[in-house]
Scaffold this active site. Structure first.
Site, PDB file in Angstrom:
ATOM      1  N   TYR A 142      -4.202   9.060  -5.332  1.00  0.00           N
ATOM      2  CA  TYR A 142      -3.393   8.074  -5.018  1.00  0.00           C
ATOM      3  C   TYR A 142      -3.561   7.597  -3.467  1.00  0.00           C
ATOM      4  O   TYR A 142      -3.751   6.335  -3.293  1.00  0.00           O
ATOM      5  CB  TYR A 142      -1.854   8.669  -5.186  1.00  0.00           C
ATOM      6  CG  TYR A 142      -0.984   7.436  -4.747  1.00  0.00           C
ATOM      7  CD1 TYR A 142      -0.497   6.455  -5.636  1.00  0.00           C
ATOM      8  CD2 TYR A 142      -0.071   7.623  -3.520  1.00  0.00           C
ATOM      9  CE1 TYR A 142       0.381   5.559  -5.060  1.00  0.00           C
ATOM     10  CE2 TYR A 142       0.583   6.648  -3.214  1.00  0.00           C
ATOM     11  CZ  TYR A 142       0.975   5.550  -3.959  1.00  0.00           C
ATOM     12  OH  TYR A 142       1.962   4.667  -3.891  1.00  0.00           O
ATOM     13  N   LYS A 170      -4.822   3.829  -2.433  1.00  0.00           N
ATOM     14  CA  LYS A 170      -3.975   3.087  -1.263  1.00  0.00           C
ATOM     15  C   LYS A 170      -4.852   2.880  -0.204  1.00  0.00           C
ATOM     16  O   LYS A 170      -4.296   1.691   0.782  1.00  0.00           O
ATOM     17  CB  LYS A 170      -2.678   3.989  -1.196  1.00  0.00           C
ATOM     18  CG  LYS A 170      -1.759   3.677  -2.410  1.00  0.00           C
ATOM     19  CD  LYS A 170      -1.319   2.314  -2.866  1.00  0.00           C
ATOM     20  CE  LYS A 170      -0.444   2.415  -3.834  1.00  0.00           C
ATOM     21  NZ  LYS A 170       0.165   0.725  -3.931  1.00  0.00           N
ATOM     22  N   SER A 202       0.884  -1.093   0.221  1.00  0.00           N
ATOM     23  CA  SER A 202       0.066  -0.012   0.027  1.00  0.00           C
ATOM     24  C   SER A 202       0.909   1.196   0.080  1.00  0.00           C
ATOM     25  O   SER A 202       1.853   1.231  -0.794  1.00  0.00           O
ATOM     26  CB  SER A 202      -0.987  -0.043   1.280  1.00  0.00           C
ATOM     27  OG  SER A 202      -1.820   1.154   1.213  1.00  0.00           O
TER      28      SER A 202
END
Length: 372
Positions: free
Chosen positions: A219, A223, A205
């Site tokens: 992003y 994640k 992650s």
């Protein structure tokens, strides 16, 4: 079955009443000291009762790595090969895969006769491609260790991205991990092994899953979804003797890191401050070393470990006797830090009005419109 209080023996009733009376008379300091002492003793008891973790030995084992043609995935492939694993790297670009395999076999002698390293070209954002990677035709024997490393960060402000770009980020970072891990874990579960030799699924992650950062919005969201996948799969995989590990790296040098820096907004750089990126090789060594020690929530630097304390949730702790008090402190400190960040953001956009003006007029950004 619940009994009326009148049926409880007098001595027990008397003891309970005495205990309640003692708690009522106890000062706040003494009360919380008692609670803290109890929690510490309970945690120590849990640690002592936990079976000793076995060292991760991958010699002769099959290790499959997505994103294995560059960055942390490539570094892990090289590290695992030097430790005697039979390595399979997976990525989309054949030329990069071939170059990485050639680099490793040229640089390192096999640990034992018959050791192998090979590649499979696949687009893991497509479910059928991930299934093909772990099919019996492609991979006759199931993997022993899986590393899901594929992903990429595209920096900029969320409002400046088109819907297609937002979807691409989620596909690259979340769906690729989901499909790859789902196909691999399904194959592992189908062919169980001895409880003495657990299999491993390590999923990358990001430290930004704990603490989202302006300029990394799309992003961070993808994640964070990967982090939830890790926590969910960790429990579901228990009956199959599969150990699920979450990896939350900070900055490390790679082709992707260089690309994300090209479009990173200036305000993001200001908030980040001077952040030294470690090498991909160092990142791989840290991750593997922590897995050998039994780590299940792995960060690659002190800042990552501190930020993890903000979002502990139901995830396993890392150095919990230190992390839990730190979490309490961070609950108090974080609003103060956020106030300073918000002040800097307002000052930045006050000085850079183009972004605000464009969106007030209803404009949606081009491929990379974020002001630098």
């Amino acid at each position: 079955m619940i009994f009326p209080i009148s049926e409880i023996p007098d001595k027990v009733t008397h003891s309970i009443l005495e205990g309640v009376s003692a708690l009522q008379n106890m000062s706040h300091t003494a009360f919380w000291s008692t609670v803290l002492g109890f929690l510490v003793v309970a945690r120590i008891a849990v640690i002592l009762a936990t079976p000793k973790r076995r060292v991760l030995d991958i010699k002769g084992k099959k290790v499959v790595i997505s994103g294995g043609s560059q960055g942390a995935g490539a570094a892990l492939a090289e590290l695992c090969y030097t430790k005697g694993a039979n390595v399979v790297i997976v990525s989309r670009t054949v030329s990069k895969l071939e170059a990485q395999v050639q680099k490793i076999v040229t640089k390192h002698e096999p640990v034992f006769e018959g050791q192998t390293i090979r590649y499979i070209s696949a687009d893991l954002t497509k479910e059928e491609e991930a299934i093909r990677v772990f099919s019996e035709e492609t991979m006759p024997a199931p993997p022993d260790v899986i590393f899901s490393c594929a992903g990429a960060a595209e920096t900029g402000f969320i409002l400046d991205f088109k819907a297609s770009q937002l979807a691409r980020a989620f596909s690259t970072n979340y769906l690729s991990a989901l499909f790859f891990v789902h196909a691999g874990t399904t194959r592992m579960a189908k062919e169980p092994i001895s409880p003495k030799n657990p299999r491993y699924v390590a999923i990358f992650s990001s430290v930004l899953a704990f603490y989202p950062l302006l300029g990394y919005g799309q992003y961070c969201a993808s994640k964070a979804a990967v982090r939830s996948l890790i926590d969910s799969l960790r429990v579901e995989a228990l009956p199959f003797n599969i150990r699920v590990v979450g990896v939350f790296p900070g900055n490390f040098q790679s082709e992707g890191f260089e690309e994300e820096n090209k479009s990173k907004p200036e305000i993001t750089r200001q908030i980040e401050g001077p952040s030294q990126a470690i090498s991909a090789e160092e990142c791989a060594k840290i991750v593997f070393a922590q897995m050998e020690k039994g780590g299940q929530m792995i960060t690659t630097d002190l800042i990552g470990w501190i930020l993890q304390s903000i979002a502990l949730s139901s995830s396993p702790r890392s150095f919990s006797l230190l992390q839990i008090p730190l979490a309490i402190f961070m609950c108090i400190f974080s609003p103060v830090w956020n106030a300073f960040v918000n002040r800097d953001v307002r000052k930045y956009f006050h000085a850079n009005t183009e972004y605000v003006t464009r969106h007030q007029r209803g404009g949606v950004g081009s491929e990379n419109p974020t002001p630098q």
